[in-house]
Motif scaffolding. Structure first.
Motif, mmCIF file in Angstrom:
data_model
loop_
_atom_site.group_PDB
_atom_site.id
_atom_site.type_symbol
_atom_site.label_atom_id
_atom_site.label_comp_id
_atom_site.label_asym_id
_atom_site.label_seq_id
_atom_site.Cartn_x
_atom_site.Cartn_y
_atom_site.Cartn_z
ATOM 1 N N GLY A 390 0.808 -1.211 0.000
ATOM 2 C CA GLY A 390 0.000 0.000 0.000
ATOM 3 C C GLY A 390 0.840 1.259 0.000
ATOM 4 N N TRP A 391 0.324 2.276 -0.650
ATOM 5 C CA TRP A 391 0.984 3.578 -0.718
ATOM 6 C C TRP A 391 0.020 4.645 -0.190
ATOM 7 N N GLY A 392 -0.561 5.458 -1.081
ATOM 8 C CA GLY A 392 -1.506 6.472 -0.637
ATOM 9 C C GLY A 392 -2.716 5.854 0.034
ATOM 10 N N VAL A 393 -3.217 6.517 1.089
ATOM 11 C CA VAL A 393 -4.315 5.964 1.871
ATOM 12 C C VAL A 393 -5.204 7.097 2.376
ATOM 13 N N GLY A 394 -6.505 6.834 2.393
ATOM 14 C CA GLY A 394 -7.452 7.809 2.905
ATOM 15 C C GLY A 394 -8.540 7.152 3.712
ATOM 16 N N LEU A 395 -9.055 7.878 4.690
ATOM 17 C CA LEU A 395 -10.141 7.402 5.547
ATOM 18 C C LEU A 395 -11.271 8.410 5.439
ATOM 19 N N TRP A 403 -19.787 6.118 8.917
ATOM 20 C CA TRP A 403 -18.553 5.433 9.300
ATOM 21 C C TRP A 403 -17.515 5.621 8.207
ATOM 22 N N LYS A 404 -16.304 5.994 8.597
ATOM 23 C CA LYS A 404 -15.246 6.291 7.629
ATOM 24 C C LYS A 404 -14.687 5.001 7.031
ATOM 25 N N ASP A 405 -14.586 4.979 5.718
ATOM 26 C CA ASP A 405 -14.106 3.825 4.958
ATOM 27 C C ASP A 405 -12.644 4.035 4.552
ATOM 28 N N LEU A 406 -12.023 2.969 4.095
ATOM 29 C CA LEU A 406 -10.594 2.983 3.781
ATOM 30 C C LEU A 406 -10.385 2.791 2.286
ATOM 31 N N LEU A 407 -9.566 3.647 1.692
ATOM 32 C CA LEU A 407 -9.185 3.524 0.293
ATOM 33 C C LEU A 407 -7.663 3.574 0.211
ATOM 34 N N VAL A 408 -7.066 2.622 -0.525
ATOM 35 C CA VAL A 408 -5.607 2.508 -0.586
ATOM 36 C C VAL A 408 -5.149 2.329 -2.031
ATOM 37 N N ALA A 409 -4.166 3.127 -2.460
ATOM 38 C CA ALA A 409 -3.487 2.903 -3.736
ATOM 39 C C ALA A 409 -2.454 1.805 -3.521
ATOM 40 N N GLN A 410 -2.430 0.800 -4.417
ATOM 41 C CA GLN A 410 -1.609 -0.386 -4.174
ATOM 42 C C GLN A 410 -0.709 -0.723 -5.368
ATOM 43 N N SER A 411 0.400 -1.378 -5.060
ATOM 44 C CA SER A 411 1.358 -1.885 -6.051
ATOM 45 C C SER A 411 2.642 -2.197 -5.310
ATOM 46 N N HIS A 412 3.336 -3.243 -5.734
ATOM 47 C CA HIS A 412 4.603 -3.579 -5.095
ATOM 48 C C HIS A 412 5.675 -2.558 -5.466
ATOM 49 N N THR A 449 -8.645 -3.381 -13.059
ATOM 50 C CA THR A 449 -7.366 -3.497 -13.741
ATOM 51 C C THR A 449 -6.223 -3.244 -12.765
ATOM 52 N N PRO A 450 -5.248 -4.112 -12.656
ATOM 53 C CA PRO A 450 -4.100 -3.867 -11.781
ATOM 54 C C PRO A 450 -3.275 -2.689 -12.281
ATOM 55 N N LEU A 451 -2.806 -1.869 -11.341
ATOM 56 C CA LEU A 451 -2.064 -0.653 -11.656
ATOM 57 C C LEU A 451 -0.911 -0.482 -10.676
ATOM 58 N N ALA A 452 0.026 0.377 -11.028
ATOM 59 C CA ALA A 452 1.082 0.759 -10.096
ATOM 60 C C ALA A 452 0.680 2.052 -9.414
ATOM 61 N N GLY A 453 -0.277 1.944 -8.473
ATOM 62 C CA GLY A 453 -0.784 3.111 -7.761
ATOM 63 C C GLY A 453 0.233 3.667 -6.790
ATOM 64 N N ARG A 454 0.249 4.988 -6.623
ATOM 65 C CA ARG A 454 1.168 5.627 -5.685
ATOM 66 C C ARG A 454 0.439 6.695 -4.853
ATOM 67 N N GLY A 455 0.390 7.925 -5.327
ATOM 68 C CA GLY A 455 -0.263 8.981 -4.557
ATOM 69 C C GLY A 455 -1.774 8.857 -4.583
ATOM 70 N N LEU A 456 -2.426 9.401 -3.547
ATOM 71 C CA LEU A 456 -3.887 9.357 -3.453
ATOM 72 C C LEU A 456 -4.370 10.582 -2.695
ATOM 73 N N ALA A 457 -5.295 11.324 -3.293
ATOM 74 C CA ALA A 457 -5.896 12.485 -2.642
ATOM 75 C C ALA A 457 -7.411 12.371 -2.724
#
Length: 573
Positions: A390-395, A403-412, A449-457
């Motif tokens: 996981g990289w970028g993350v938001g609640l 109730w606040k949910d979790l969103l995460v940008a992901q990629s190795h 679709t799998p992606l190389a996610g990084r930043g998240l706003a």
């Protein structure tokens, strides 16, 4: 609406008052005291198992994150890039700022140059238009010069001079840049005057007011002591990016805002520089409820840091004794992104940290009395995240159920990890986990679709009361996640500080039993919409309380929902 405070402005009325309009209409935040009605694209309501978001690339948002991978496996290649959601021109619409990497030669030679004068490698500012499209205003805004010796990383947003316009701080491998918003659609590089260029490898940054003097200060994480001439590859024939332990740790930076447009580097005398680390993410909240903002730093491959504000201009690092430093079995984390908000509605900010596979994302529950307990398994994150990076993350409350949910940008991190370990994947879809009264369950994000996610706003891009997101992707266009919405109610609050900093960053806001801490920082390399969003399920009225950094307390009763509300801080106690 009743209130026991001052200076409250309603920036709208309940959408669809007296009739059910679903998703056909919306209201912008107020401008000059009047309502501005806009029409929005009709989106379908939630249904069981349906994706929460529509993934799209709006017209005009033509940015590509250029990370320039090489055979040398320079570690900076896999680490960018940040994204910020801000209303830079105060027209009521969120704009998008994206940080680019730069050109790496194979191999790099001295002096290090990253071809940032080439438009392909510019950072970009996109102004949102009324129809939801975007216009590239980078050059007109004065943001085209990123510095040829800089490889881009992240961005922070804050109104450091309290003039009503958000300013930008861009972090780099190289020297950082502070852009002052001139209020006329342009920015000026004031880094030298302000004294905040830093140096080395900076990652995430954030504005906050650690002294409660009404002026936003600046915290900058730095990753390690590294340069291209001392880079190396690991894993022999596999040639992979080396883990952080292969390079020396370094110090973070704290700049105190003098209030005259300049900053003082107080990293040493504040105690921040006493702890070296390999810092990537940073987030702010008052975890011990003493009225002063504290700092959580996500470190890669070592213990995490929690800097407690001593209320005298200094900080004490206390993550280990507080229970927020290690995994539940006492191991260090590969901390990358972080968020510091209350996930279980008990009024106390909790900590989430994204990590690498074979670990599980950290969920540190704030137990009170300055203590945290690791609840990664109890919250359900263990089963969802043990094989993910996981990289970028938001609640945020994406389904407006309270109730606040979790969103995460992901990629190795490793682009060839599948050749080394067939059970792991370099590319991954983002993780969306809905919060069911403190326990998280996976949900359909709308991206398969799998992606190389990084930043998240995160922010409400179309002002419809439903939270959206922008995710950066290595080597590709960003992904915009537009919330499909539903019928649940909501309230979005804009703070206007008078004695506190103008945007009220550091304030604690409670609405119908939910608490948010006002900040633009968090995630990974990124900056969120400064407005505070609350999902209210079927409630048609809200009770609002605000605890300002100045110490002022404000209470509003019987507030109509489905509106944008501006709350102004009382000018006297």
């Amino acid at each position: 609406m009743e209130e026991s405070g001052e200076n409250v402005r309603l920036c709208g009325k309940p959408i669809g008052a007296g009739r059910d309009v679903g998703r056909a209409g919306g209201l912008t935040k107020c401008m000059k005291g009047r309502f501005s009605r806009r029409r929005f694209l009709h989106l379908t309501a939630f249904s069981a198992g349906a994706p929460i978001f529509d993934a799209r690339l709006p017209r005009g948002l033509d940015f590509t994150l250029e990370n320039s991978p090489t055979t040398q496996k320079y570690l900076i290649e896999t680490m960018p890039g940040g994204v910020a959601l801000l209303d830079y021109n105060n027209d009521g619409l969120l704009d998008v700022f994206l940080v680019n990497g730069g050109r790496l030669t194979d191999p790099m030679r001295l002096p290090e140059k990253f071809d940032r004068g080439n438009p392909r490698y510019w950072n970009r500012l996109y102004r949102q238009n009324k129809d939801g499209s975007f216009t590239d205003v980078t050059e007109a805004a004065g943001l085209a010069n990123a510095g040829s010796g800089n490889y881009g990383m992240g961005v922070a947003v804050g109104d450091y001079d309290n003039d009503g316009y958000p300013d930008l701080y861009v972090t780099n491998y190289g020297k950082n840049i502070l852009y002052h918003n001139n209020g006329d659609g342009t920015f000026t590089d004031v880094t030298a005057k302000a004294g905040v260029e830093g140096g080395g490898w900076s990652a995430s940054a954030g504005f906050f007011d650690y002294e409660n003097d009404g002026h936003l200060d600046l915290f900058v994480t730095r990753y390690m002591e590294w340069d291209t001439q001392h880079s190396k590859t690991c894993n022999g024939a596999w040639r992979t990016y080396c883990p952080p332990a292969e390079f020396p740790p370094t110090t973070n930076l704290l700049y105190r805002n003098r209030g005259d447009g300049t900053f003082e580097n107080v990293s040493e005398k504040s105690g921040i520089a006493a702890k070296k680390g390999r810092a990537l993410g940073v987030a702010f909240a008052d975890y011990d409820n003493d009225g002063f903002t504290d700092i959580f730093v996500a470190n890669d491959g070592m213990q995490q840091y929690l800097f407690r504000n001593n209320r005298n201009g200094t900080f004490a690092e206390c993550a280990l004794e507080s229970g927020a430093a290690l995994s539940s079995d006492g191991r260090p984390l590969s901390g990358m992104g972080t968020v510091f908000q209350d996930y279980d509605n008990d009024g106390k900010p909790d900590i989430f940290v994204t990590v690498l596979p074979r670990e599980i994302y950290g969920a540190y529950h704030n137990d009170g009395q300055g203590l945290f307990s690791n609840q990664s398994l109890e919250t359900g994150l263990g089963a969802m995240t043990s094989g993910s990076s996981g990289w970028g993350v938001g609640l945020e409350d994406f389904d407006n159920d309270g109730w606040k949910d979790l969103l995460v940008a992901q990629s190795h991190v490793l682009d060839n990890v599948e050749s080394i370990d067939h059970s792991l994947h370099y590319l991954e879809p983002p993780l969306l986990a809905l919060n069911h009264q403190g326990r998280f369950e996976p949900a359909e994000s709308g991206i398969t679709t799998p992606l190389a996610g990084r930043g998240l706003a995160l922010g409400d891009l179309n002002n419809d009361g439903w939270m959206d997101a922008v995710m950066t992707v290595l080597g590709r266009h960003p992904i915009v996640l537009m919330n499909r919405g539903g019928r649940q109610h909501w309230l979005t609050i804009t703070l206007r500080g008078t004695r506190s900093n103008r945007d009220g960053l550091g304030a604690r806001v409670r609405v119908n039993g939910q608490t948010r801490f006002a900040t633009t920082a968090g995630s990974y390399l990124s900056a969120n919409d400064k407005r505070l969003h609350f999902g209210l399920a079927d409630a048609d009225r809200a009770a609002v309380e605000v605890w300002w950094p100045s110490g002022a307390h404000q209470e509003l009763k019987d507030v109509p929902v489905k509106q944008f509300l501006e709350v102004r801080e009382p000018e006297r106690p």
